[in-house]
Motif scaffolding. Structure first.
Motif, PDB file in Angstrom:
ATOM      1  N   SER A 150       0.835  -1.199   0.000  1.00  0.00           N
ATOM      2  CA  SER A 150       0.000   0.000   0.000  1.00  0.00           C
ATOM      3  C   SER A 150       0.875   1.255   0.000  1.00  0.00           C
ATOM      4  CB  SER A 150      -0.920  -0.016   1.222  1.00  0.00           C
ATOM      5  OG  SER A 150      -1.767   1.105   1.226  1.00  0.00           O
ATOM      6  N   HIS A 151       1.925   1.236   0.814  1.00  0.00           N
ATOM      7  CA  HIS A 151       2.842   2.380   0.842  1.00  0.00           C
ATOM      8  C   HIS A 151       3.545   2.546  -0.505  1.00  0.00           C
ATOM      9  CE1 HIS A 151       5.818   5.246   2.244  1.00  0.00           C
ATOM     10  NE2 HIS A 151       6.780   4.452   1.807  1.00  0.00           N
ATOM     11  N   THR A 180       1.491   4.359  -3.087  1.00  0.00           N
ATOM     12  CA  THR A 180       1.547   5.810  -2.920  1.00  0.00           C
ATOM     13  C   THR A 180       2.835   6.377  -3.497  1.00  0.00           C
ATOM     14  OG1 THR A 180       0.219   5.661  -0.904  1.00  0.00           O
ATOM     15  CG2 THR A 180       1.471   7.683  -1.228  1.00  0.00           C
ATOM     16  N   VAL A 181       3.934   5.680  -3.255  1.00  0.00           N
ATOM     17  CA  VAL A 181       5.229   6.121  -3.799  1.00  0.00           C
ATOM     18  C   VAL A 181       5.213   6.090  -5.325  1.00  0.00           C
ATOM     19  CG1 VAL A 181       7.690   5.556  -3.958  1.00  0.00           C
ATOM     20  CG2 VAL A 181       6.514   5.406  -1.748  1.00  0.00           C
ATOM     21  N   ARG A 225       2.628   6.360  -7.306  1.00  0.00           N
ATOM     22  CA  ARG A 225       1.784   7.450  -7.815  1.00  0.00           C
ATOM     23  C   ARG A 225       2.566   8.754  -7.852  1.00  0.00           C
ATOM     24  NH1 ARG A 225      -3.413   6.189  -8.614  1.00  0.00           N
ATOM     25  NH2 ARG A 225      -4.408   4.555  -7.352  1.00  0.00           N
ATOM     26  N   THR A 226       3.296   9.022  -6.790  1.00  0.00           N
ATOM     27  CA  THR A 226       4.106  10.239  -6.751  1.00  0.00           C
ATOM     28  C   THR A 226       5.204  10.196  -7.805  1.00  0.00           C
ATOM     29  OG1 THR A 226       3.681  10.449  -4.372  1.00  0.00           O
ATOM     30  CG2 THR A 226       5.527  11.690  -5.266  1.00  0.00           C
ATOM     31  N   ARG A 270      -6.245  -1.111  -7.439  1.00  0.00           N
ATOM     32  CA  ARG A 270      -5.522   0.156  -7.532  1.00  0.00           C
ATOM     33  C   ARG A 270      -4.218   0.011  -8.312  1.00  0.00           C
ATOM     34  NH1 ARG A 270      -8.846   4.354  -7.079  1.00  0.00           N
ATOM     35  NH2 ARG A 270     -10.039   4.352  -5.139  1.00  0.00           N
ATOM     36  N   PRO A 284      -8.915  11.718   0.850  1.00  0.00           N
ATOM     37  CA  PRO A 284      -7.599  11.271   0.385  1.00  0.00           C
ATOM     38  C   PRO A 284      -7.514  10.866  -1.086  1.00  0.00           C
ATOM     39  CG  PRO A 284      -8.681   9.472   1.531  1.00  0.00           C
ATOM     40  CD  PRO A 284      -9.625  10.665   1.608  1.00  0.00           C
ATOM     41  N   SER A 285      -8.400  11.349  -1.948  1.00  0.00           N
ATOM     42  CA  SER A 285      -8.291  11.008  -3.371  1.00  0.00           C
ATOM     43  C   SER A 285      -6.937  11.461  -3.895  1.00  0.00           C
ATOM     44  CB  SER A 285      -9.408  11.688  -4.170  1.00  0.00           C
ATOM     45  OG  SER A 285     -10.664  11.176  -3.783  1.00  0.00           O
ATOM     46  N   PRO A 286      -6.182  10.582  -4.584  1.00  0.00           N
ATOM     47  CA  PRO A 286      -4.797  10.894  -4.960  1.00  0.00           C
ATOM     48  C   PRO A 286      -4.641  12.146  -5.813  1.00  0.00           C
ATOM     49  CG  PRO A 286      -5.250   8.547  -5.250  1.00  0.00           C
ATOM     50  CD  PRO A 286      -6.559   9.205  -4.950  1.00  0.00           C
TER      51      PRO A 286
END
Length: 381
Positions: free
Chosen positions: A107-108, A111-112, A114-115, A157, A273-275
């Motif tokens: 999950s983390h 997020t990475v 996506r960034t 996701r 928290p929508s990206p």
């Protein structure tokens, strides 16, 4: 023999029904394997969805267990499921079942990733995103009940981001394949936000392909699926605006953009928290510019082209310094096309001259369209 509620995976459904029929006939896994000519460990792995059923097994098991052909019928979606996953990349072999710590790490990492796409683009991450999506898909069939929904949501996701990477690389068919997988997993997890996001992503692909009716239907479905999450619905409203604009429907496009702005503001106030909300202002500015560009193409009205120039010029000034050059090139190509539409070939040519000489993916398509428009650019403003 009654059929129980079907599991989500076709492979898991087949395994459950094979076990039900075997037990109904009073056979052990070893005995069934011996009579069918397979090792008993294979029967165990098929029943628990740890391996795909061999092609010859369904018909032979139907005959031995007197199922009326049920397993052969169930085999068809199993075969299709395997072919669909195989078409998306090499299979993932994993003998482990993930624990909560592993899922936290994945999950983390999502997020990475996506960034990272805003800094290095999606193309560099395609392989690793597909790998994680397929690994999570493989885990779904044997996950403990308490973690199954989380694994499916995470798989959805990763599929969404893998699909976007392919879309950004101008591979729409492959993007739609991943979005389709993601939708299956998101629906199985009853994750409305993921379902809405994936429907909106599919809408964008069809808009890119020039299929406005399909894009609009998917965007409307995304808004309906979004539920009480305004940020998720705002993302779908942007897709809806693109679909309207690409068919020349100016007023509905404007209404959808207004809805997107209102919903995004509500989501930001609520801390949703929508990206995409971290870049909401930039995304909305680009959406306004792109919709006006599409309306100008469809209607020929220079008022739309001038509005597109204003919004896209503003978007270029809003790009953070760390943004991947791809984003700058994509917006610049759209801006060049609209400059050409308003009869300003010098401005269009200047922008195109400063773009990468060997573009790839969607950027290449946008630049080509801008150059074609420039070649037919009318004189005067």
């Amino acid at each position: 023999m009654p059929i129980l509620p079907a599991p989500t995976s076709a492979r898991l459904r087949f395994g459950h029904r094979l076990r039900d029929w075997r037990e109904a006939r009073g056979l052990s896994q070893a005995e069934l394997g011996r009579r069918l000519g397979y090792d008993d460990s294979l029967i165990s792995r098929v029943e628990n969805a740890r391996r795909w059923p061999p092609p010859g097994l369904p018909a032979r098991a139907d005959e031995l267990l007197c199922t009326g052909g049920e397993l052969t019928t169930l085999w068809q979606p199993v075969r299709q499921e395997r072919e669909h996953l195989d078409a998306l990349g090499p299979s993932v072999a994993s003998a482990t079942t993930p624990d909560a710590a592993t899922l936290d790490v994945l999950s983390h990492l999502l997020t990475v990733y996506r960034t990272a796409t805003t800094h290095i683009g999606g193309e560099e991450l395609t392989a690793v995103l597909e790998h994680h999506a397929r690994t999570l898909a493989d885990w779904q069939s044997r996950a403990p009940r308490g973690t199954a929904a989380r694994i499916r949501t995470l798989a959805a996701r990763y599929a969404e981001l893998a699909g976007w990477a392919h879309f950004d690389g101008d591979r729409p068919t492959r993007a739609l394949a991943w979005y389709d997988c993601g939708l299956t997993w998101a629906r199985a997890a009853d994750d409305r936000a993921a379902v809405a996001d994936l429907l909106a992503r599919q809408s964008s692909v069809h808009w890119w392909r020039g299929d406005a009716p399909t894009a609009l239907a998917l965007a409307e479905a995304a808004r309906a699926a979004a539920g009480p999450a305004p940020g998720v619905e705002a993302w779908a409203a942007i897709a809806e605006a693109h679909a309207h604009a690409s068919s020349g429907a100016a007023y509905p496009a404007s209404q959808s953009l207004s809805d997107a702005e209102r919903l995004a503001e509500a989501a930001l106030r609520a801390g949703e928290p929508s990206p995409w909300l971290a870049r909401a202002h930039l995304v909305l500015t680009v959406a306004h510019g792109t919709c006006h560009r599409d309306l100008a193409r469809h209607t020929g009205a220079r008022t739309h082209a001038r509005a597109a120039v204003a919004h896209l010029t503003t978007a270029l000034t809003q790009l953070p310094p760390s943004t991947h050059p791809h984003d700058h090139a994509l917006i610049s190509a759209r801006l060049a096309a609209t400059h050409a539409h308003t009869g300003h070939p010098e401005a269009a040519a200047t922008l195109l001259a400063h773009l990468p000489p060997t573009p790839t993916g969607r950027t290449a398509r946008e630049q080509q369209q801008a150059r074609e428009r420039l070649a037919h650019c009318p004189a005067g403003g």
